[in-house]
Design a protein around this motif. Structure first.
Motif, PDB file in Angstrom:
ATOM      1  N   SER A  41       0.824  -1.175  -0.058  1.00 59.47           N
ATOM      2  CA  SER A  41      -0.071  -0.006   0.004  1.00 59.47           C
ATOM      3  C   SER A  41       0.954   1.184  -0.005  1.00 59.47           C
ATOM      4  CB  SER A  41      -0.954   0.095   1.176  1.00 59.47           C
ATOM      5  OG  SER A  41      -1.710  -1.011   1.296  1.00 59.47           O
ATOM      6  N   ALA A  42       1.890   1.280   0.813  1.00 59.27           N
ATOM      7  CA  ALA A  42       2.813   2.553   0.833  1.00 59.27           C
ATOM      8  C   ALA A  42       3.502   2.578  -0.435  1.00 59.27           C
ATOM      9  CB  ALA A  42       3.618   2.294   2.142  1.00 59.27           C
ATOM     10  N   GLU A  43       3.759   1.581  -0.965  1.00 67.87           N
ATOM     11  CA  GLU A  43       4.555   1.715  -2.578  1.00 67.87           C
ATOM     12  C   GLU A  43       3.691   1.658  -3.716  1.00 67.87           C
ATOM     13  OE1 GLU A  43       8.423   0.643  -3.302  1.00 67.87           O
ATOM     14  OE2 GLU A  43       8.139   1.861  -1.310  1.00 67.87           O
ATOM     15  N   SER A  44       2.390   1.916  -3.378  1.00 70.54           N
ATOM     16  CA  SER A  44       1.373   1.903  -4.523  1.00 70.54           C
ATOM     17  C   SER A  44       1.560   0.933  -5.553  1.00 70.54           C
ATOM     18  CB  SER A  44       1.400   3.281  -4.988  1.00 70.54           C
ATOM     19  OG  SER A  44       1.069   4.166  -3.771  1.00 70.54           O
ATOM     20  N   THR A  45       1.945  -0.362  -5.336  1.00 71.49           N
ATOM     21  CA  THR A  45       2.302  -1.280  -6.038  1.00 71.49           C
ATOM     22  C   THR A  45       1.226  -2.495  -6.120  1.00 71.49           C
ATOM     23  OG1 THR A  45       3.470  -2.510  -4.422  1.00 71.49           O
ATOM     24  CG2 THR A  45       4.827  -1.247  -6.261  1.00 71.49           C
ATOM     25  N   LEU A  46       0.025  -2.201  -5.403  1.00 73.57           N
ATOM     26  CA  LEU A  46      -1.083  -3.139  -5.457  1.00 73.57           C
ATOM     27  C   LEU A  46      -1.771  -3.413  -6.666  1.00 73.57           C
ATOM     28  CD1 LEU A  46      -2.590  -2.453  -2.012  1.00 73.57           C
ATOM     29  CD2 LEU A  46      -1.875  -4.815  -2.451  1.00 73.57           C
ATOM     30  N   SER A  47      -1.989  -4.501  -7.232  1.00 78.13           N
ATOM     31  CA  SER A  47      -2.499  -4.674  -8.202  1.00 78.13           C
ATOM     32  C   SER A  47      -4.331  -4.794  -8.258  1.00 78.13           C
ATOM     33  CB  SER A  47      -2.310  -5.834  -9.203  1.00 78.13           C
ATOM     34  OG  SER A  47      -3.136  -6.300 -10.049  1.00 78.13           O
ATOM     35  N   SER A  48      -4.955  -4.128  -9.089  1.00 77.75           N
ATOM     36  CA  SER A  48      -6.609  -4.161  -8.966  1.00 77.75           C
ATOM     37  C   SER A  48      -6.919  -5.618  -9.659  1.00 77.75           C
ATOM     38  CB  SER A  48      -7.119  -2.992  -9.706  1.00 77.75           C
ATOM     39  OG  SER A  48      -6.782  -2.918 -11.035  1.00 77.75           O
ATOM     40  N   GLY A  49      -6.165  -6.223 -10.222  1.00 75.71           N
ATOM     41  CA  GLY A  49      -6.513  -7.684 -10.909  1.00 75.71           C
ATOM     42  C   GLY A  49      -6.933  -8.700 -10.061  1.00 75.71           C
ATOM     43  N   ILE A  50      -7.683  -9.668 -10.485  1.00 75.81           N
ATOM     44  CA  ILE A  50      -7.849 -10.601  -9.733  1.00 75.81           C
ATOM     45  C   ILE A  50      -6.919 -11.796  -9.630  1.00 75.81           C
ATOM     46  CG2 ILE A  50      -9.813 -12.704  -9.487  1.00 75.81           C
ATOM     47  CD1 ILE A  50     -11.660 -10.910 -10.836  1.00 75.81           C
ATOM     48  N   SER A  51      -6.697 -12.375  -8.509  1.00 81.99           N
ATOM     49  CA  SER A  51      -5.300 -13.161  -8.385  1.00 81.99           C
ATOM     50  C   SER A  51      -5.847 -14.572  -8.659  1.00 81.99           C
ATOM     51  CB  SER A  51      -5.008 -13.167  -6.983  1.00 81.99           C
ATOM     52  OG  SER A  51      -4.053 -14.403  -6.744  1.00 81.99           O
ATOM     53  N   VAL A  52      -5.109 -15.361  -9.467  1.00 83.09           N
ATOM     54  CA  VAL A  52      -5.555 -16.844  -9.792  1.00 83.09           C
ATOM     55  C   VAL A  52      -4.640 -17.796  -8.676  1.00 83.09           C
ATOM     56  CG1 VAL A  52      -6.107 -16.383 -12.092  1.00 83.09           C
ATOM     57  CG2 VAL A  52      -3.687 -17.018 -11.329  1.00 83.09           C
ATOM     58  N   SER A  53      -4.042 -17.210  -7.847  1.00 78.98           N
ATOM     59  CA  SER A  53      -3.693 -17.975  -6.741  1.00 78.98           C
ATOM     60  C   SER A  53      -4.606 -18.780  -5.924  1.00 78.98           C
ATOM     61  CB  SER A  53      -2.516 -17.452  -5.914  1.00 78.98           C
ATOM     62  OG  SER A  53      -3.122 -16.291  -5.052  1.00 78.98           O
ATOM     63  N   PRO A  54      -4.035 -19.969  -5.276  1.00 77.82           N
ATOM     64  CA  PRO A  54      -5.139 -20.772  -4.591  1.00 77.82           C
ATOM     65  C   PRO A  54      -5.256 -20.278  -3.205  1.00 77.82           C
ATOM     66  CG  PRO A  54      -3.066 -21.904  -4.767  1.00 77.82           C
ATOM     67  CD  PRO A  54      -2.868 -20.728  -5.552  1.00 77.82           C
ATOM     68  N   GLU A  55      -5.614 -18.922  -2.903  1.00 74.59           N
ATOM     69  CA  GLU A  55      -5.725 -18.480  -1.765  1.00 74.59           C
ATOM     70  C   GLU A  55      -7.367 -18.418  -1.216  1.00 74.59           C
ATOM     71  OE1 GLU A  55      -3.430 -18.296   0.259  1.00 74.59           O
ATOM     72  OE2 GLU A  55      -1.736 -17.849  -0.902  1.00 74.59           O
ATOM     73  N   PRO A  56      -7.731 -18.704  -0.307  1.00 75.17           N
ATOM     74  CA  PRO A  56      -9.368 -18.778   0.036  1.00 75.17           C
ATOM     75  C   PRO A  56      -9.831 -17.455   0.472  1.00 75.17           C
ATOM     76  CG  PRO A  56      -8.164 -19.794   1.991  1.00 75.17           C
ATOM     77  CD  PRO A  56      -7.049 -19.499   0.934  1.00 75.17           C
ATOM     78  N   THR A  57      -8.999 -16.395   0.563  1.00 76.09           N
ATOM     79  CA  THR A  57      -9.590 -14.986   0.943  1.00 76.09           C
ATOM     80  C   THR A  57      -8.616 -14.018   0.295  1.00 76.09           C
ATOM     81  OG1 THR A  57      -7.962 -14.864   2.675  1.00 76.09           O
ATOM     82  CG2 THR A  57     -10.047 -15.970   3.363  1.00 76.09           C
ATOM     83  N   THR A  58      -9.547 -12.893   0.122  1.00 75.88           N
ATOM     84  CA  THR A  58      -8.823 -11.584  -0.483  1.00 75.88           C
ATOM     85  C   THR A  58      -7.498 -11.201   0.090  1.00 75.88           C
ATOM     86  OG1 THR A  58     -10.994 -10.924  -1.496  1.00 75.88           O
ATOM     87  CG2 THR A  58      -9.151  -9.241  -1.326  1.00 75.88           C
TER      88      THR A  58
END
Length: 309
Positions: A41-58
């Protein structure tokens, strides 16, 4: 420096906040999800795309490099890696916590709530007919000495080994309790660091009373298994009662646990199905990679960058 010199985990999982010149090596179940969100967040590098990684929560998708957008130590250029590891302008830090607390948090996450793990047993095998947090936890702790596969899971591995304490040139090794004070220092220590704020806690486990989970026997097991962590990070041994008091799971709590485990299992099944379909489509369309090659590539990728929570 290579993965062999630094250790595989630190090499492939350390993240770089380039503008702030901060390198962070995550410790599973020690606020690493929250810290990665703060840095990205501090670096402003967050992507707004949808992750396809196998993570169960945002919240957990922050462990996907395509989401956090931070540098990954093992993937940046040799020159950038050398600067991040040696320059006095860089902060290089990690965070640890008492083994007693960390094991409880990891047990809740990986076993009780059924987060994706080869270790997650059937719920009834963990809680039995008594449905007591303490009894279930103590049964699990006894596995730490008896089953080497448990310690192979990074969430239960010794922190000093995961963090490569003997080889990584850290400037700061923190206890979790001192994280907020460290961030106050960090924000005032250089340009582009003033925006590094933790925000809300992410992927945190419920707080259970350690006095009702541990007895003297299971505390002694943790003392033995994590001797190196107690010594390296100066954590004091704690004294617990010979017999722990009952810690019953309320019916509504048990229902919630069952629901969370069911959702985790369902998510894992769906992800596997979607992954299989993607491979079939690629094969049918004569893509560059066949299913076997895609599977091999996925295995190589997982070995390089293993998500930690």
């Amino acid at each position: 420096m290579s993965a062999k010199e630094l250790g595989d985990f630190a090499y492939w999982n350390a993240v770089l906040a380039r503008r702030a010149k901060v390198l962070f090596v995550p410790t599973p179940k020690v606020a690493c999800t929250t810290i990665k969100w703060a840095l990205a967040s501090a670096e402003s590098t967050l992507s707004s795309g949808i992750s396809v990684s196998p993570e169960p929560t945002t919240d957990l998708t922050i462990h996907d490099p395509s989401v956090h957008g931070l540098g990954v130590l093992g993937l940046v250029s040799e020159d950038e890696r050398r600067e991040a590891l040696t320059s006095p302008d860089w902060i290089r830090f990690c965070v640890t916590r008492s083994p007693y607390e960390r094991i409880v948090s990891a047990w809740l996450n990986r076993v009780v709530f059924g987060m994706p793990s080869a270790l997650s047993p059937i719920l009834d095998e963990q809680f039995g007919s008594d449905r007591d947090y303490g009894s279930a936890f103590r049964r699990f702790v006894r596995r730490l000495e008896d089953d080497p596969a448990v310690l192979a899971d990074l969430h239960f591995s010794a922190q000093g080994d995961v963090l490569e304490i003997d080889t990584m040139p850290y400037t700061h090794v923190l206890d979790l309790a001192g994280l907020n004070d460290f961030l106050v220092f960090l924000r005032s220590s250089g340009p582009h660091r003033e925006r590094i704020v933790l925000g809300r806690s992410r992927n945190s486990s419920p707080r259970l009373d350690a006095e009702r989970l541990y007895d003297s026997e299971t505390a002694a097991i943790v003392d033995r298994v994590y001797t190196s962590d107690f010594r390296r990070f100066s954590y004091p041994a704690r004294v617990f009662a010979d017999v722990a008091p009952p810690y019953p799971i309320a019916p509504n709590e048990f229902s919630l646990i069952e629901m969370m485990r069911d959702r985790a299992d369902r998510f894992s099944d769906v992800f596997c199905l979607v992954d299989q379909q993607h491979r079939q489509i690629s094969l049918q369309r004569g893509g560059r990679y066949g299913a076997g090659q895609l599977a091999a590539a996925a295995v190589r990728r997982v070995k390089q960058i293993r998500p930690v929570r």
